[in-house]
Design a protein around this motif. Structure first.
Motif, mmCIF file in Angstrom:
data_model
loop_
_atom_site.group_PDB
_atom_site.id
_atom_site.type_symbol
_atom_site.label_atom_id
_atom_site.label_comp_id
_atom_site.label_asym_id
_atom_site.label_seq_id
_atom_site.Cartn_x
_atom_site.Cartn_y
_atom_site.Cartn_z
ATOM 1 N N ILE A 185 0.837 -1.200 0.000
ATOM 2 C CA ILE A 185 0.000 0.000 0.000
ATOM 3 C C ILE A 185 0.875 1.256 0.000
ATOM 4 C CG2 ILE A 185 -1.667 1.351 1.331
ATOM 5 C CD1 ILE A 185 -2.952 -1.043 0.017
ATOM 6 N N ALA A 186 1.933 1.230 0.805
ATOM 7 C CA ALA A 186 2.818 2.397 0.913
ATOM 8 C C ALA A 186 3.407 2.776 -0.439
ATOM 9 C CB ALA A 186 3.935 2.110 1.920
ATOM 10 N N GLN A 187 3.718 1.778 -1.259
ATOM 11 C CA GLN A 187 4.314 2.040 -2.567
ATOM 12 C C GLN A 187 3.335 2.698 -3.532
ATOM 13 O OE1 GLN A 187 5.910 -1.740 -3.830
ATOM 14 N NE2 GLN A 187 7.294 -1.872 -2.068
ATOM 15 N N MET A 188 2.047 2.640 -3.211
ATOM 16 C CA MET A 188 1.041 3.268 -4.061
ATOM 17 C C MET A 188 0.802 4.728 -3.684
ATOM 18 S SD MET A 188 -1.874 0.268 -3.977
ATOM 19 C CE MET A 188 -1.439 -1.461 -4.121
ATOM 20 N N LEU A 189 1.369 5.173 -2.554
ATOM 21 C CA LEU A 189 1.010 6.477 -2.000
ATOM 22 C C LEU A 189 2.178 7.450 -1.997
ATOM 23 C CD1 LEU A 189 -0.960 5.127 1.094
ATOM 24 C CD2 LEU A 189 -1.942 6.017 -1.022
ATOM 25 N N ASP A 190 1.842 8.727 -1.918
ATOM 26 C CA ASP A 190 2.849 9.763 -1.754
ATOM 27 C C ASP A 190 3.509 9.619 -0.387
ATOM 28 O OD1 ASP A 190 3.446 12.698 -0.628
ATOM 29 O OD2 ASP A 190 3.651 12.736 -2.817
ATOM 30 N N LYS A 191 4.794 9.919 -0.298
ATOM 31 C CA LYS A 191 5.531 9.742 0.950
ATOM 32 C C LYS A 191 5.025 10.649 2.066
ATOM 33 C CE LYS A 191 9.243 12.996 -0.275
ATOM 34 N NZ LYS A 191 10.716 13.156 -0.446
ATOM 35 N N ASN A 192 4.298 11.706 1.714
ATOM 36 C CA ASN A 192 3.755 12.620 2.715
ATOM 37 C C ASN A 192 2.326 12.271 3.125
ATOM 38 O OD1 ASN A 192 6.047 14.369 2.912
ATOM 39 N ND2 ASN A 192 5.483 15.252 0.928
ATOM 40 N N SER A 193 1.803 11.145 2.638
ATOM 41 C CA SER A 193 0.440 10.762 2.994
ATOM 42 C C SER A 193 0.381 10.349 4.461
ATOM 43 C CB SER A 193 -0.040 9.603 2.114
ATOM 44 O OG SER A 193 0.611 8.404 2.490
ATOM 45 N N ASN A 194 -0.797 10.470 5.045
ATOM 46 C CA ASN A 194 -0.961 10.103 6.452
ATOM 47 C C ASN A 194 -0.718 8.620 6.696
ATOM 48 O OD1 ASN A 194 -1.607 12.510 7.956
ATOM 49 N ND2 ASN A 194 -3.526 12.610 6.813
ATOM 50 N N ILE A 195 -1.071 7.778 5.735
ATOM 51 C CA ILE A 195 -0.836 6.339 5.900
ATOM 52 C C ILE A 195 0.659 6.053 5.972
ATOM 53 C CG2 ILE A 195 -1.026 4.081 4.771
ATOM 54 C CD1 ILE A 195 -3.768 4.875 3.792
ATOM 55 N N ARG A 238 -8.730 2.644 -6.880
ATOM 56 C CA ARG A 238 -8.296 2.416 -8.270
ATOM 57 C C ARG A 238 -6.909 1.780 -8.314
ATOM 58 N NH1 ARG A 238 -11.074 7.367 -8.814
ATOM 59 N NH2 ARG A 238 -9.180 8.615 -8.556
ATOM 60 N N LYS A 239 -6.004 2.269 -7.454
ATOM 61 C CA LYS A 239 -4.635 1.742 -7.448
ATOM 62 C C LYS A 239 -4.597 0.298 -6.944
ATOM 63 C CE LYS A 239 -2.491 6.285 -6.809
ATOM 64 N NZ LYS A 239 -1.796 7.192 -5.870
ATOM 65 N N ILE A 240 -5.356 0.026 -5.882
ATOM 66 C CA ILE A 240 -5.396 -1.339 -5.347
ATOM 67 C C ILE A 240 -6.029 -2.290 -6.351
ATOM 68 C CG2 ILE A 240 -6.427 -2.802 -3.568
ATOM 69 C CD1 ILE A 240 -6.095 -0.510 -1.604
ATOM 70 N N LYS A 241 -7.095 -1.853 -6.978
ATOM 71 C CA LYS A 241 -7.783 -2.691 -7.974
ATOM 72 C C LYS A 241 -6.823 -3.072 -9.106
ATOM 73 C CE LYS A 241 -11.718 -2.703 -11.167
ATOM 74 N NZ LYS A 241 -12.949 -1.972 -11.594
ATOM 75 N N ALA A 242 -6.110 -2.103 -9.648
ATOM 76 C CA ALA A 242 -5.160 -2.386 -10.727
ATOM 77 C C ALA A 242 -4.069 -3.333 -10.251
ATOM 78 C CB ALA A 242 -4.548 -1.079 -11.232
ATOM 79 N N PHE A 243 -3.596 -3.139 -9.030
ATOM 80 C CA PHE A 243 -2.544 -3.989 -8.455
ATOM 81 C C PHE A 243 -3.013 -5.439 -8.341
ATOM 82 C CE2 PHE A 243 -0.301 -5.716 -4.722
ATOM 83 C CZ PHE A 243 1.019 -5.519 -5.102
ATOM 84 N N LEU A 244 -4.238 -5.632 -7.858
ATOM 85 C CA LEU A 244 -4.776 -6.982 -7.687
ATOM 86 C C LEU A 244 -5.060 -7.654 -9.029
ATOM 87 C CD1 LEU A 244 -7.251 -6.348 -4.703
ATOM 88 C CD2 LEU A 244 -5.015 -7.492 -4.617
ATOM 89 N N ILE A 245 -5.578 -6.888 -9.980
ATOM 90 C CA ILE A 245 -5.873 -7.448 -11.314
ATOM 91 C C ILE A 245 -4.592 -7.946 -11.969
ATOM 92 C CG2 ILE A 245 -6.579 -6.808 -13.657
ATOM 93 C CD1 ILE A 245 -8.733 -5.032 -12.406
ATOM 94 N N ASN A 246 -3.483 -7.259 -11.695
ATOM 95 C CA ASN A 246 -2.200 -7.649 -12.264
ATOM 96 C C ASN A 246 -1.482 -8.738 -11.464
ATOM 97 O OD1 ASN A 246 -2.216 -5.908 -14.517
ATOM 98 N ND2 ASN A 246 -1.630 -4.183 -13.240
ATOM 99 N N GLY A 247 -2.205 -9.357 -10.526
ATOM 100 C CA GLY A 247 -1.641 -10.489 -9.793
ATOM 101 C C GLY A 247 -0.913 -10.134 -8.517
ATOM 102 N N GLY A 248 -0.988 -8.877 -8.079
ATOM 103 C CA GLY A 248 -0.289 -8.469 -6.864
ATOM 104 C C GLY A 248 -0.920 -9.044 -5.615
ATOM 105 N N ILE A 249 -0.105 -9.193 -4.568
ATOM 106 C CA ILE A 249 -0.576 -9.675 -3.258
ATOM 107 C C ILE A 249 -0.291 -8.614 -2.212
ATOM 108 C CG2 ILE A 249 -0.375 -11.466 -1.489
ATOM 109 C CD1 ILE A 249 0.548 -13.390 -3.651
ATOM 110 N N ILE A 250 -1.255 -8.335 -1.377
ATOM 111 C CA ILE A 250 -1.086 -7.316 -0.342
ATOM 112 C C ILE A 250 -1.006 -7.996 1.023
ATOM 113 C CG2 ILE A 250 -2.149 -5.321 0.783
ATOM 114 C CD1 ILE A 250 -3.433 -4.635 -1.893
ATOM 115 N N TYR A 251 0.092 -7.714 1.727
ATOM 116 C CA TYR A 251 0.296 -8.335 3.045
ATOM 117 C C TYR A 251 0.049 -7.316 4.139
ATOM 118 C CZ TYR A 251 2.444 -12.149 0.464
ATOM 119 O OH TYR A 251 2.674 -13.181 -0.402
#
Length: 251
Positions: A185-195, A238-251
């Motif tokens: 998830i972190a790799q999908m976000l700006d480094k200044n995001s609250n997450i 949108r970012k998570i959906k694209a990641f999962l469609i492309n076979g990504g796994i989120i831990y």
């Protein structure tokens, strides 16, 4: 009406009544942590069989009210904490039925409500804190509000006072298990995001596959057989959906 109908059906079926009473004891009487095994069960019929009475999880949570009153009195909670506790249990009883349109509350919501009833949880500002042992506390992040990093750090700071006041806990070690700590998830976000800023508060290690939590907390659904059907209402979705469609796994 559904509650009363469910109670009648439970009392008419000796087998279900026995199972019901056993679960009740696990939730409110047993002190061996056997109730934690219930988190592994996803469907109510796994507990009671296919002919169980719908709304049975609601009844189990509602029947904790006397225990809740006793426990609140025992810890001498102030009015603010009492109101928070009552509101959170009420949410457990309402959210799945009113907002998610389920026939009854999920096992997870029933269990989450009992954590408040049994005084395993206190809420301080933005975060909730679950007692694990004498000095270890697990952080939970309630949904529905922005994860403001300043509110988060204030909540952690203020929690030390209440953990000392109510549970006599000092030198607290905080832990957290959440999709919000996912490195994917972190790799999908700006480094200044609250997450990302939230992640920086912790030393992180990879744990289990987090797709169930992602579906629940990000997409507000229980399961998904085809990721192309996931909603795209937010940029994170949108970012998570694209990641999962492309076979990504989120831990």
């Amino acid at each position: 009406e559904k509650c009363y109908q469910c109670i009648e059906r439970i009392n008419e079926n000796a087998e279900i009544l026995e199972k019901f009473n056993n679960i009740y004891k696990l939730l409110y009487i047993d002190k061996t942590d056997e109730d934690k095994k219930l988190w592994e069960i996803k469907n109510v019929n796994e507990l009671f069989g296919r002919d169980y009475s719908v709304f049975i999880t609601n009844i189990l949570l509602l029947l904790g009210y006397k225990s809740h009153m006793k426990n609140i009195k025992k810890l001498t909670f102030d009015d603010e904490q009492i109101n928070i506790q009552k509101r959170r249990v009420k949410e457990c009883l309402k959210n799945d039925i009113i907002y998610k349109k389920y026939d009854e509350i999920r096992i997870s919501q029933m269990l989450w409500g009992t954590y408040f009833i049994n005084n395993s949880l206190i809420e301080v500002g933005r975060l909730q804190f679950e007692l694990i042992n004498d000095n270890q506390v697990k952080i939970h992040i309630p949904a529905g509000e922005k994860l403001d990093i300043e509110k988060v750090t204030k909540s952690i700071k203020d929690s030390k006072l209440l953990l000392k006041k109510y549970h006599n806990i000092e030198n607290t070690k905080y832990i957290c298990e959440s999709w919000l700590l996912s490195q994917e998830i972190a790799q999908m976000l700006d480094k200044n995001s609250n997450i990302v800023k939230f992640q920086e508060l912790f030393g992180i290690k990879q744990d289990k596959n987090g797709i169930d939590d992602i579906l629940n907390f990000v997409f507000n659904i229980r399961e998904c057989d085809d990721y192309t059907n996931l909603s795209e209402e937010t940029s994170l979705q949108r970012k998570i959906k694209a990641f999962l469609i492309n076979g990504g796994i989120i831990y």
